[in-house]
Design a protein around this motif. Structure first.
Motif, PDB file in Angstrom:
ATOM      1  N   PRO A 182      48.138  52.291  34.705  1.00  0.00           N
ATOM      2  CA  PRO A 182      48.575  51.384  35.769  1.00  0.00           C
ATOM      3  C   PRO A 182      48.357  49.933  35.355  1.00  0.00           C
ATOM      4  N   THR A 183      49.290  49.109  35.722  1.00  0.00           N
ATOM      5  CA  THR A 183      49.174  47.698  35.430  1.00  0.00           C
ATOM      6  C   THR A 183      48.163  47.081  36.382  1.00  0.00           C
ATOM      7  N   LEU A 184      47.210  46.370  35.820  1.00  0.00           N
ATOM      8  CA  LEU A 184      46.209  45.718  36.652  1.00  0.00           C
ATOM      9  C   LEU A 184      46.845  44.526  37.349  1.00  0.00           C
ATOM     10  N   GLU A 185      46.423  44.283  38.552  1.00  0.00           N
ATOM     11  CA  GLU A 185      46.961  43.168  39.310  1.00  0.00           C
ATOM     12  C   GLU A 185      46.227  41.893  38.919  1.00  0.00           C
ATOM     13  N   ARG A 186      46.988  40.839  38.723  1.00  0.00           N
ATOM     14  CA  ARG A 186      46.385  39.538  38.423  1.00  0.00           C
ATOM     15  C   ARG A 186      47.346  38.432  38.834  1.00  0.00           C
ATOM     16  N   ASN A 187      46.780  37.286  39.211  1.00  0.00           N
ATOM     17  CA  ASN A 187      47.584  36.110  39.518  1.00  0.00           C
ATOM     18  C   ASN A 187      47.877  35.368  38.232  1.00  0.00           C
TER      19      ASN A 187
END
Length: 129
Positions: free
Chosen positions: A95-100
């Motif tokens: 899964p792609t990690l969430e980041r701004n």
């Protein structure tokens, strides 16, 4: 010896005929992304008149694990029909990690841009020195 290779949904499956070989006479080894199967056995027989017959059998098979297959999930078993099954599942999607992602502002115009960078901006949006 018959070998069958299948790639279903990016999983790895091999069915190899090993009739006549005991599990202790077989070796399945994973080297990097290569699956190695080796079989070796020696039999001896006597005809009753003092003559001996020796039979030595060796085979080697190799398969490359395709991309997208999990080498850590490699398993094998021998069926009651003498078929060695070697399997590896496809890799789980990471899964792609969430980041701004920060937005950078590039100011155009030489000296005016430098003046704005070194000054405060007031409530009215105008730069103050």
């Amino acid at each position: 010896m018959f070998s069958q290779f299948q790639q279903l949904d990016r999983a790895f499956t091999v069915c190899q005929d090993v009739k006549g070989f005991a599990a202790k006479e077989l070796m399945v080894k994973l080297v990097g992304r290569k699956v190695l199967l080796r079989g070796k056995k020696e039999t001896q027989s006597e005809d009753g008149k003092g003559f001996f017959c020796y039979k030595y059998e060796v085979f080697k098979w190799e398969w490359d694990l395709p991309e997208g297959v999990d080498p850590d999930g490699l398993t094998c078993f021998i069926s009651s029909e003498g078929q060695l099954h070697i399997k590896a599942p496809r890799q789980a999607l990471t899964p792609t990690l969430e980041r701004n992602v920060p937005i950078q502002i590039t100011l155009a115009g030489g000296a005016e841009a430098e003046a704005l960078l070194g000054s405060e901006v007031g409530a009215d949006g105008i730069a103050k020195a």
